[in-house]
Design a protein around this motif. Structure first.
Motif, short mmCIF file in Angstrom:
data_model
loop_
_atom_site.label_atom_id
_atom_site.label_comp_id
_atom_site.label_asym_id
_atom_site.label_seq_id
_atom_site.Cartn_x
_atom_site.Cartn_y
_atom_site.Cartn_z
N ALA A 1 10.69 -0.24 2.30
CA ALA A 1 9.78 0.79 1.81
C ALA A 1 8.56 0.13 1.16
O ALA A 1 8.47 -1.10 1.07
CB ALA A 1 10.50 1.70 0.81
N ALA A 2 7.64 0.94 0.67
CA ALA A 2 6.36 0.46 0.15
C ALA A 2 6.50 -0.58 -0.95
O ALA A 2 5.71 -1.53 -1.01
CB ALA A 2 5.53 1.64 -0.35
N ASP B 1 13.59 0.25 -0.40
CA ASP B 1 13.95 0.48 0.99
C ASP B 1 14.42 1.92 1.18
O ASP B 1 14.58 2.67 0.22
CB ASP B 1 15.01 -0.50 1.47
CG ASP B 1 16.35 -0.39 0.75
OD1 ASP B 1 16.54 0.55 -0.06
OD2 ASP B 1 17.21 -1.24 0.99
N THR B 2 14.59 2.28 2.46
CA THR B 2 15.13 3.59 2.84
C THR B 2 16.18 3.33 3.91
O THR B 2 16.39 2.18 4.32
CB THR B 2 14.03 4.51 3.40
OG1 THR B 2 13.58 3.98 4.65
CG2 THR B 2 12.86 4.65 2.44
N ARG C 1 7.16 5.69 1.66
CA ARG C 1 5.78 5.23 1.86
C ARG C 1 4.89 5.57 0.67
O ARG C 1 3.81 5.03 0.52
CB ARG C 1 5.18 5.86 3.13
CG ARG C 1 5.87 5.42 4.41
CD ARG C 1 5.24 6.06 5.63
NE ARG C 1 5.12 7.51 5.52
CZ ARG C 1 6.04 8.39 5.92
NH1 ARG C 1 7.15 7.97 6.46
NH2 ARG C 1 5.83 9.69 5.78
N SER C 2 5.36 6.49 -0.16
CA SER C 2 4.61 6.93 -1.33
C SER C 2 5.20 6.31 -2.59
O SER C 2 6.35 5.91 -2.62
CB SER C 2 4.67 8.46 -1.46
OG SER C 2 4.13 9.07 -0.32
N ASP D 1 10.08 9.69 0.61
CA ASP D 1 9.68 9.14 1.92
C ASP D 1 9.60 7.62 2.00
O ASP D 1 9.58 7.06 3.07
CB ASP D 1 8.39 9.77 2.41
CG ASP D 1 7.17 9.40 1.58
OD1 ASP D 1 7.22 8.43 0.80
OD2 ASP D 1 6.14 10.08 1.72
N SER E 1 0.85 -1.18 0.00
CA SER E 1 0.00 0.00 0.00
C SER E 1 0.89 1.23 0.00
O SER E 1 1.85 1.31 0.77
CB SER E 1 -0.90 -0.01 1.24
OG SER E 1 -1.70 1.15 1.25
N ALA E 2 0.59 2.19 -0.88
CA ALA E 2 1.38 3.41 -0.97
C ALA E 2 0.50 4.54 -1.49
O ALA E 2 -0.32 4.33 -2.38
CB ALA E 2 2.57 3.20 -1.90
#
Length: 140
Positions: free
Chosen positions: A56-57, A50-51, A25-26, A23, A4-5
């Motif tokens: 990540a998303a 990833d971050t 997440r988006s 970010d 989900s993003a």
């Protein structure tokens, strides 16, 4: 596979790379491609794997397989797609075949993969190519 993003419009920089939201997440919908659910052309959406803080998303895309169902929800509508190909390519420059404004509808999801190279990031890109399908939605 589930992810989900939030979806935000993005563009390609002068270096030929798609600008993905920082970010993690988006996800970024390349605004020069067809919008999700379009009846013609390719919709391109990219996100981070990833971050510095972890997954990540788009991390679940590493488990994508032919035949998987992908749903994109935007503006209150849900659009279904079936994965027809999973491909890894070296480098971060967008392949020219993604720049398709006409033709049959399809969805391409992009994230990083392969070995990580300090200073320049992941060496490869993962491309998920999907075609529209009818999806059933629960009744309100």
């Amino acid at each position: 596979m589930s992810l989900s993003a939030a979806l935000v419009p993005v563009e390609v920089g002068a270096d030929g790379r798609l600008r993905v939201p920082e970010d993690g997440r988006s996800a970024g919908w390349w605004k020069d491609t067809a919008p999700p659910g379009s009846r013609r052309g390719t919709t391109v959406i990219a996100g981070h794997v990833d971050t510095r803080r972890g997954a990540a998303a788009f991390a679940p895309l590493s488990r994508a397989d032919t035949g998987d169902l992908v749903q994109v929800t935007t503006g209150g509508s849900t659009f279904g797609y079936r994965v027809r190909a999973v491909t890894v390519r070296r480098g971060g420059t967008l392949p020219p075949e993604l720049i398709v404004t006409g033709g049959p509808p399809r969805l391409v999801l992009i994230t990083c993969t392969g070995p990580y190279q300090p200073g320049s990031g992941y060496r490869d890109r993962l491309y998920i190519d999907a075609v529209p399908v009818q999806t059933s939605r629960p009744s309100p």
